[in-house]
Scaffold this motif. Structure first.
Motif: not given
Length: 504
Positions: A235, A237, A375, A399
């Protein structure tokens, strides 16, 4: 019926297998050894094509290597289709065409299993001035090491598969399986267009596929082979802080405004502590519990601390035991800060206050962690930290990347076939490992096709994929060709025995 079952059961005994090559394997291995210089020259020809998928102006080179690979497959007698995929929008190039994807197949015997190999033909950017000792696009052999961009990631393994099939054909030996190839040229740029193609072909190209093999990662060791049964997700960011509409002179305005960089540094510092533990509340709550069966896979792994530190160039790890290192490299989530956009990064000092800065970090998530939950946790945490700074600046958290983790069943027949092949070629059992990085295509293939997926690496831990001086050992490349050929024989035997067992 009982007599037939007694005949079949030894074939399905997964606890022991002979490591002595069969007569067919001896012929195959001899052929590969005698033709290894030709195989190395083929790799040299492929490495010479700068098939960098990151830079749009080199897109034509990817189409070139796709055509070269397609010709190699046609030479085997395979039916080859070059499938166009949707166009790509670049910031400065509209509707940039994507290279075609290779769909190739050889054999359609309904009595045989069908093995589909996935690989990619593109590479990461490389320049001699980046710190390469050799020309990255000219294969150079030094002490049995074949240096060049793409040697281990992923041109070497792709060619090893082609070489394995070529060997059967050259020896007039019947292929023990039907085999398919799906080769793309945009993996390093995110496999653009691949997901849509898989969905289109799920009930066509993949309709008779039994097993899918991916050889796009490396071993844990420099010398001991491995099979990979899991990868972490990712993930990614962006944290953007804006304090004003333009850059400001730090002498004129420093000390009287809330600076964006100060806010950003505080936000990034709140994410992870010095021991590597993620500080975002709730982030560990959904991590799947480790089982006793899983821990047993760690025991036989031969992890060399000094070798691993030397490969990556560090003095110490965060952890002192093998289990702790492996668990935190593969099994637990991690958070890494990657950079800051908008700040001055050239040599020297530039005494300005940047108006807007963007911090970039990623979380490698593991099974049972949910992307929307991650998230939400990240955004809530950063907003809470920011609110305590009483800053009037504008904060935006987004994200940008979301890829799920992947885990396989190590008891699947193709894992057993690969173990047996490795034992035959390398005379030792493989390490059963996970990969701490993210290989999105594994999860993509699994979710769309619902087929059995295996990751079958042949590269050593010190191969330097994505790094300067990338290489593959000649021995790894040649033994990789042997082990892929042996695997095709083994999966044919095990699959056939399994079908008989099911029928009884």
């Amino acid at each position: 019926m009982i007599f037939l079952v007694c005949l079949i059961m030894p074939l399905l005994d997964l606890s022991e297998s002979s490591s002595k090559p069969s007569d067919d394997e001896q012929k195959i291995f001899q052929y590969i050894d005698h033709h290894q210089d030709i195989f190395v020259q083929n790799l040299s020809d492929w490495v010479a094509v700068e098939s960098d998928s990151i830079q749009p102006h080199l897109r034509g080179n990817i189409t070139e290597i796709v055509k070269i690979a397609a010709d190699s497959l046609r030479a085997l007698g395979a039916t080859v289709e070059l499938r166009n995929v949707s166009a790509q929008d670049e910031p400065y190039v509209q509707n940039l065409s994507l290279p075609p994807v290779i769909l190739a197949e050889l054999g359609n015997d309904t009595e045989k299993p069908t093995v589909c190999f996935y690989g990619h033909l593109d590479v990461m950017p490389a320049k001699k001035e980046d710190g390469w000792k050799t020309d990255p696009y000219r294969l150079t052999e030094v002490d049995g090491k074949l240096y060049g961009r793409g040697t281990t990631d992923n041109k070497g393994p792709v060619l090893a598969w082609i070489n394995a099939v070529r060997t059967f054909i050259a020896l007039n030996m019947t292929l023990p399986v039907n085999i398919k190839f799906l080769l793309e040229g945009m993996e390093e740029a995110g496999s653009l267009g691949l997901e849509d193609l898989l969905k289109e072909e799920n009930k066509i190209f993949f309709s008779n596929v039994t097993y899918i093999v991916i050889s796009d990662n490396i071993w844990l060791s420099n010398e001991k082979p491995a099979l990979t049964y899991g990868t972490r997700g990712n993930a990614g960011f962006f944290v953007e802080v804006e304090c004003c509409k333009k850059d400001l002179h730090s002498g004129s305005f420093g000390g009287i405004i809330h600076e964006a960089m100060s806010d950003l540094v505080a936000l990034l510092d709140s994410l992870v502590d010095s021991s590597g533990r993620i500080l975002i509340p709730g982030i560990y709550e959904d991590v799947a519990n480790i089982t006793d069966e899983e821990m047993k896979l760690y025991a036989p792994i031969d992890f060399n601390f000094d070798e691993h530190k030397m490969n990556i160039g560090v003095k110490e790890f965060l952890y002192k035991t093998k289990d702790d290192i492996l668990l935190n490299m593969w099994r637990n989530p991690s958070l890494s800060i990657h950079g800051i956009e908008g700040a001055f990064s050239e040599p020297g000092i530039k005494t300005v206050i940047p108006s807007k800065v963007i911090g970039k970090f990623s979380i490698r998530q593991v099974p049972n962690m949910n992307l929307p939950t991650v998230e939400s946790q990240v955004k809530e945490h950063l907003n809470n930290v920011f609110s305590k700074r009483n800053s009037p600046n504008k904060l935006t958290v987004s994200m940008q990347v979301g890829a799920m983790p992947w885990i396989a069943n190590v008891k699947d027949l193709q894992y057993e076939a690969a173990r047996r092949a490795i034992k035959t070629v390398f005379q030792q059992d493989p390490d059963m490992i996970r990969d701490g990085s993210t290989i999105p295509v594994a999860k993509m293939f699994e979710d769309i096709t619902k087929k059995s997926i295996m990751m079958f690496p042949i590269g050593a831990a010190d191969d330097g994929e994505h790094s300067q001086n990338e290489k593959i050992n000649r021995l790894s490349y040649i033994n990789g060709t042997k082990v892929f050929a042996s695997f095709l024989l083994e999966i044919s035997k095990l699959h056939g025995a399994s079908k008989l067992m099911t029928a009884t």
